[in-house]
Design a protein around this motif. Structure first.
Motif, PDB file in Angstrom:
ATOM      1  N   GLY A  19      -0.661 -14.740   1.260  1.00  0.00           N
ATOM      2  CA  GLY A  19      -1.717 -13.746   1.463  1.00  0.00           C
ATOM      3  C   GLY A  19      -1.156 -12.348   1.628  1.00  0.00           C
ATOM      4  N   LEU A  20       0.000 -12.248   2.265  1.00  0.00           N
ATOM      5  CA  LEU A  20       0.643 -10.948   2.470  1.00  0.00           C
ATOM      6  C   LEU A  20       1.078 -10.331   1.144  1.00  0.00           C
ATOM      7  CD1 LEU A  20       1.671  -8.908   4.581  1.00  0.00           C
ATOM      8  CD2 LEU A  20       3.801 -10.214   4.657  1.00  0.00           C
ATOM      9  N   MET A  21       1.640 -11.150   0.257  1.00  0.00           N
ATOM     10  CA  MET A  21       2.056 -10.642  -1.055  1.00  0.00           C
ATOM     11  C   MET A  21       0.857 -10.169  -1.862  1.00  0.00           C
ATOM     12  SD  MET A  21       5.181 -13.049  -2.356  1.00  0.00           S
ATOM     13  CE  MET A  21       4.216 -14.547  -2.382  1.00  0.00           C
ATOM     14  N   ILE A  22      -0.223 -10.932  -1.810  1.00  0.00           N
ATOM     15  CA  ILE A  22      -1.432 -10.552  -2.552  1.00  0.00           C
ATOM     16  C   ILE A  22      -2.040  -9.280  -1.951  1.00  0.00           C
ATOM     17  CG2 ILE A  22      -3.798 -11.250  -3.081  1.00  0.00           C
ATOM     18  CD1 ILE A  22      -2.795 -14.080  -3.404  1.00  0.00           C
ATOM     19  N   ALA A  23      -2.035  -9.177  -0.615  1.00  0.00           N
ATOM     20  CA  ALA A  23      -2.567  -7.978   0.033  1.00  0.00           C
ATOM     21  C   ALA A  23      -1.786  -6.740  -0.381  1.00  0.00           C
ATOM     22  CB  ALA A  23      -2.522  -8.145   1.560  1.00  0.00           C
ATOM     23  N   GLY A  24      -0.457  -6.849  -0.405  1.00  0.00           N
ATOM     24  CA  GLY A  24       0.360  -5.720  -0.825  1.00  0.00           C
ATOM     25  C   GLY A  24       0.109  -5.326  -2.268  1.00  0.00           C
ATOM     26  N   LYS A  25      -0.046  -6.328  -3.126  1.00  0.00           N
ATOM     27  CA  LYS A  25      -0.298  -6.047  -4.546  1.00  0.00           C
ATOM     28  C   LYS A  25      -1.647  -5.366  -4.735  1.00  0.00           C
ATOM     29  CE  LYS A  25       0.589  -8.289  -8.978  1.00  0.00           C
ATOM     30  NZ  LYS A  25       1.830  -7.520  -9.218  1.00  0.00           N
ATOM     31  N   VAL A  26      -2.665  -5.820  -3.989  1.00  0.00           N
ATOM     32  CA  VAL A  26      -3.996  -5.216  -4.084  1.00  0.00           C
ATOM     33  C   VAL A  26      -3.960  -3.764  -3.605  1.00  0.00           C
ATOM     34  CG1 VAL A  26      -6.334  -5.266  -3.123  1.00  0.00           C
ATOM     35  CG2 VAL A  26      -5.256  -7.386  -3.904  1.00  0.00           C
ATOM     36  N   ALA A  27      -3.306  -3.520  -2.460  1.00  0.00           N
ATOM     37  CA  ALA A  27      -3.252  -2.159  -1.907  1.00  0.00           C
ATOM     38  C   ALA A  27      -2.539  -1.211  -2.855  1.00  0.00           C
ATOM     39  CB  ALA A  27      -2.551  -2.181  -0.542  1.00  0.00           C
ATOM     40  N   MET A  28      -1.413  -1.646  -3.424  1.00  0.00           N
ATOM     41  CA  MET A  28      -0.645  -0.758  -4.298  1.00  0.00           C
ATOM     42  C   MET A  28      -1.301  -0.579  -5.660  1.00  0.00           C
ATOM     43  SD  MET A  28       3.300  -1.642  -3.214  1.00  0.00           S
ATOM     44  CE  MET A  28       3.072  -3.400  -2.995  1.00  0.00           C
ATOM     45  N   SER A  29      -2.087  -1.568  -6.076  1.00  0.00           N
ATOM     46  CA  SER A  29      -2.822  -1.394  -7.327  1.00  0.00           C
ATOM     47  C   SER A  29      -3.989  -0.432  -7.159  1.00  0.00           C
ATOM     48  CB  SER A  29      -3.346  -2.748  -7.830  1.00  0.00           C
ATOM     49  OG  SER A  29      -4.310  -3.282  -6.937  1.00  0.00           O
ATOM     50  N   ASN A  30      -4.343  -0.121  -5.905  1.00  0.00           N
ATOM     51  CA  ASN A  30      -5.407   0.844  -5.611  1.00  0.00           C
ATOM     52  C   ASN A  30      -4.865   2.196  -5.176  1.00  0.00           C
ATOM     53  OD1 ASN A  30      -8.418  -0.345  -5.553  1.00  0.00           O
ATOM     54  ND2 ASN A  30      -6.994  -1.989  -5.026  1.00  0.00           N
ATOM     55  N   GLY A  31      -3.595   2.471  -5.482  1.00  0.00           N
ATOM     56  CA  GLY A  31      -3.063   3.815  -5.295  1.00  0.00           C
ATOM     57  C   GLY A  31      -2.114   4.019  -4.133  1.00  0.00           C
ATOM     58  N   MET A  32      -1.967   3.022  -3.255  1.00  0.00           N
ATOM     59  CA  MET A  32      -1.009   3.174  -2.162  1.00  0.00           C
ATOM     60  C   MET A  32       0.406   2.981  -2.690  1.00  0.00           C
ATOM     61  SD  MET A  32      -2.619   1.430   1.272  1.00  0.00           S
ATOM     62  CE  MET A  32      -1.594   2.445   2.327  1.00  0.00           C
ATOM     63  N   THR A  33       1.357   3.678  -2.100  1.00  0.00           N
ATOM     64  CA  THR A  33       2.749   3.474  -2.480  1.00  0.00           C
ATOM     65  C   THR A  33       3.360   2.407  -1.573  1.00  0.00           C
ATOM     66  OG1 THR A  33       3.597   5.148  -0.961  1.00  0.00           O
ATOM     67  CG2 THR A  33       2.932   5.886  -3.168  1.00  0.00           C
TER      68      THR A  33
END
Length: 354
Positions: free
Chosen positions: A21-35
């Motif tokens: 879940g942590l990996m997916i959360a990071g991927k979602v956040a960075m795909s929405n513009g977060m670095t």
């Protein structure tokens, strides 16, 4: 298996779900513009705030460890943890969730090698358990190489013949780069687990260490971000697809996952805590396809199967090793139970004769 012995196993299985879940959360956040740096800074900063009250409440009556030892320990874990998160999240940007989980299954193999080097695991070339753990390590590494270098056709998820050539040309290099970064991340993660075991021997206060660990990473990542990244919009928590992953990663990533892993490392050793990573393969494949809409490639499936075979080889070796130790302890107790009365009788005889 008693309830007390089963607790570490149950917790480590839950940790694997949290890890995926942590990996997916990071991927979602960075795909929405977060670095990568802003995501790590927010998640660790919020995680430290979550850990603070628990640290004060649980360890309020425990004498704190030596300050210098504690300071060195948390600084060591902070530096290694910072590298783990930076390299790991960067690799996840270029790789799918299934590939990320497959490559991270190298952690048990690397941990076993490092544990032998640091004498946290026994190595006897004539022992079946050592052979099983060694072969399992090599097999796991082979599976990770297969998953990285062989992508193969899509067997589940969005795919079409018309864009197959385009996909191969544009994403193969990113796939390999992501896999390479995750291999490095696995090695650094193994060092992190070994460092946990060494530090926790001197400072058995997991939540306090995690609090300072999270603070260190939050400050370090924020400082680096302000220097190398000029776009301040990456710090915005809007839309919700940035905020929700940050909250999830803070609670289930820093406050729960790493803290529980530290506890299991102290209770059962570094190799035990690392060998559960392959269980996340099935979860990652399913969640990556269903939630993120990622295609599931043949290379990831084959690599995952090979890695899981290696994982169970290591687990078998650990189980046989633990049984041997328990049987040896039982024999000693049984031997003591038989000889002690005789010694007592002889002593009594000696007293009477005197």
């Amino acid at each position: 298996m008693g309830m007390e012995k089963a607790v570490p196993y149950v917790l480590m299985v839950i940790v694997q779900f949290a890890q995926v879940g942590l990996m997916i959360a990071g991927k979602v956040a960075m795909s929405n513009g977060m670095t990568t740096l802003t995501f790590i800074s927010y998640s660790n900063g919020l995680g430290s705030l979550v850990l603070l009250p628990f640290s004060i409440f649980i360890y309020r009556s425990i004498r704190p460890p030596l300050f210098f030892t504690f300071l060195c320990g948390f600084f060591l874990l902070g530096v290694i943890g910072f590298l783990v998160q930076i390299i790991g999240y960067t690799g996840i940007k270029f790789a799918s969730a299934s590939l990320s989980t497959s490559i991270l299954n190298l952690i048990p193999g690397f941990t076993f090698v490092l544990a032998v080097i640091f004498r946290l695991e026994k190595f006897n070339c004539r022992s079946k358990t050592t052979l099983a753990k060694s072969v399992g390590t090599v097999v796991s590494i082979t599976g990770a190489v297969v998953a990285t270098l062989y992508q193969g056709p899509s067997i589940l998820g969005p795919s079409s013949h018309s864009n197959a050539t385009f996909h191969t040309i544009t994403s193969s290099s990113a796939w390999i780069l992501g896999g390479f970064l995750l291999v490095i991340d696995s090695l650094v993660s193994a060092f992190f687990i070994i460092a946990q075991a060494l530090v926790l021997k001197k400072c058995p206060v997991e939540l306090v260490l995690m609090f300072f660990y999270s603070c260190f990473i939050a400050i370090a990542s924020a400082s680096v971000s302000l220097v190398v990244e000029k776009d301040l919009s990456s710090w915005s928590l809007r839309p919700k697809m940035r905020l929700i992953p940050v909250i999830y990663s803070a609670i289930f990533g820093n406050a729960f996952q790493v803290s529980i892993s530290m506890w299991c490392v102290r209770k059962r050793g570094p190799l035990f805590a690392s060998v559960f990573h392959p269980l996340g393969v099935i979860v990652a494949n399913a969640m990556g396809t269903v939630i993120l809409g990622e295609p599931l490639y043949l290379g990831s499936v084959l690599g995952s199967i090979i890695v899981v075979v290696g994982f169970y080889s290591v687990m078998w070796g650990k189980a046989k090793e633990a049984k041997t130790v328990e049987d040896g302890g039982a024999e000693i107790l049984e031997s003591n139970g038989k000889t002690t009365p005789l010694l007592q009788n002889n002593t009594e005889d000696g007293v009477v004769n005197a």
